[in-house]
Design an enzyme around this catalytic site. Structure first.
Site, PDB file in Angstrom:
ATOM      1  N   TRP A  26       0.831  -1.188   0.000  1.00 34.34           N
ATOM      2  CA  TRP A  26       0.000   0.000   0.000  1.00 34.34           C
ATOM      3  C   TRP A  26       0.871   1.246   0.000  1.00 34.34           C
ATOM      4  O   TRP A  26       1.812   1.347   0.770  1.00 34.34           O
ATOM      5  CB  TRP A  26      -0.942  -0.002   1.212  1.00 34.34           C
ATOM      6  N   PHE A  58      -1.752  -5.036   7.640  1.00 35.95           N
ATOM      7  CA  PHE A  58      -2.499  -6.004   8.441  1.00 35.95           C
ATOM      8  C   PHE A  58      -2.003  -7.424   8.201  1.00 35.95           C
ATOM      9  O   PHE A  58      -2.019  -8.262   9.106  1.00 35.95           O
ATOM     10  CB  PHE A  58      -3.999  -5.900   8.127  1.00 35.95           C
ATOM     11  N   ILE A  81       0.913   3.060   7.000  1.00 35.78           N
ATOM     12  CA  ILE A  81      -0.450   3.268   7.481  1.00 35.78           C
ATOM     13  C   ILE A  81      -0.627   4.774   7.679  1.00 35.78           C
ATOM     14  O   ILE A  81       0.082   5.382   8.491  1.00 35.78           O
ATOM     15  CB  ILE A  81      -0.709   2.531   8.810  1.00 35.78           C
ATOM     16  N   ILE A  82      -1.539   5.361   6.913  1.00 37.17           N
ATOM     17  CA  ILE A  82      -1.762   6.806   6.990  1.00 37.17           C
ATOM     18  C   ILE A  82      -3.125   7.055   7.626  1.00 37.17           C
ATOM     19  O   ILE A  82      -4.136   6.481   7.213  1.00 37.17           O
ATOM     20  CB  ILE A  82      -1.673   7.468   5.598  1.00 37.17           C
ATOM     21  N   GLY A  85      -9.999   9.518   8.327  1.00 37.29           N
ATOM     22  CA  GLY A  85     -11.090  10.036   9.138  1.00 37.29           C
ATOM     23  C   GLY A  85     -11.865   8.972   9.892  1.00 37.29           C
ATOM     24  O   GLY A  85     -12.862   9.278  10.534  1.00 37.29           O
ATOM     25  N   HIS A  88     -10.044   3.093  11.402  1.00 34.72           N
ATOM     26  CA  HIS A  88      -9.264   2.084  10.682  1.00 34.72           C
ATOM     27  C   HIS A  88      -7.780   2.189  11.016  1.00 34.72           C
ATOM     28  O   HIS A  88      -7.103   1.180  11.225  1.00 34.72           O
ATOM     29  CB  HIS A  88      -9.502   2.257   9.175  1.00 34.72           C
ATOM     30  N   PHE A 113      11.076  -3.694  12.689  1.00 35.11           N
ATOM     31  CA  PHE A 113       9.798  -2.990  12.561  1.00 35.11           C
ATOM     32  C   PHE A 113       9.958  -1.756  11.683  1.00 35.11           C
ATOM     33  O   PHE A 113      10.477  -0.736  12.118  1.00 35.11           O
ATOM     34  CB  PHE A 113       9.281  -2.592  13.947  1.00 35.11           C
TER      35      PHE A 113
END
Length: 159
Positions: A26, A58, A81-82, A85, A88, A113
């Site tokens: 992503w 995930f 991971i951004i 709103g 999530h 990590f």
């Protein structure tokens, strides 16, 4: 090298260390920067790596666990991971973080990590080891995983 340079991290002899780079797909620009940084560091330390793509952050824990149980000495988990709103962000960040911690503890093998949890895209660009980035979190995660694998190897008592 951007951010913490090779000299600042010190040299580790990663010869013989087999690394699984589990890379979330992503956000191409940031993910590609993280992966390139991890690959540079693996090569610099003399380790070997196999890149295993996964859809997103995930999925990192289950694939990292399978790789470590399958014979890799260390895993490097890379993801982006951004914040948006919805909740999530919190769910995925928490699942990836706790899942990867559990993988390391259950397998007894290190997991570097390299999961960026970001408020916006610019924070990722600044940390992804891209030209002009302030940090290279992919390289840092790879270094941590390999250095820890070397430390664990040194703790084994000969039979």
């Amino acid at each position: 090298m951007s951010g913490a340079g090779a000299a600042e991290r010190g040299h580790v002899d990663g010869t013989g260390v087999r690394v699984a780079i589990v890379a979330g797909q992503w956000h191409d620009v940031i993910a590609d920067g993280l992966l390139a940084g991890a690959q540079r560091e693996v090569e610099r330390l003399g380790a070997s790596a196999t890149v295993i793509p996964v859809p997103g952050s995930f999925e990192l824990p289950v694939v990292a666990k399978a790789a470590l149980e399958g014979g890799f000495d260390a895993a490097v988990a890379l993801g982006v991971i951004i914040r948006g709103g919805t909740p999530h962000f919190e769910y995925v960040s928490s699942a990836a973080t706790s899942g990867l911690t559990t993988v390391a503890i259950e397998t007894g093998k290190p997991v570097g990590f390299g999961v960026l949890t970001l408020d916006d895209e610019q924070q990722g660009i600044d940390r992804a080891g891209l030209p002009g980035s302030k940090e290279d979190k992919g390289a840092e995660a790879a270094h941590a995983a390999i250095a820890t694998a070397v430390t664990l190897r040194s703790l084994r008592v000969p039979a």
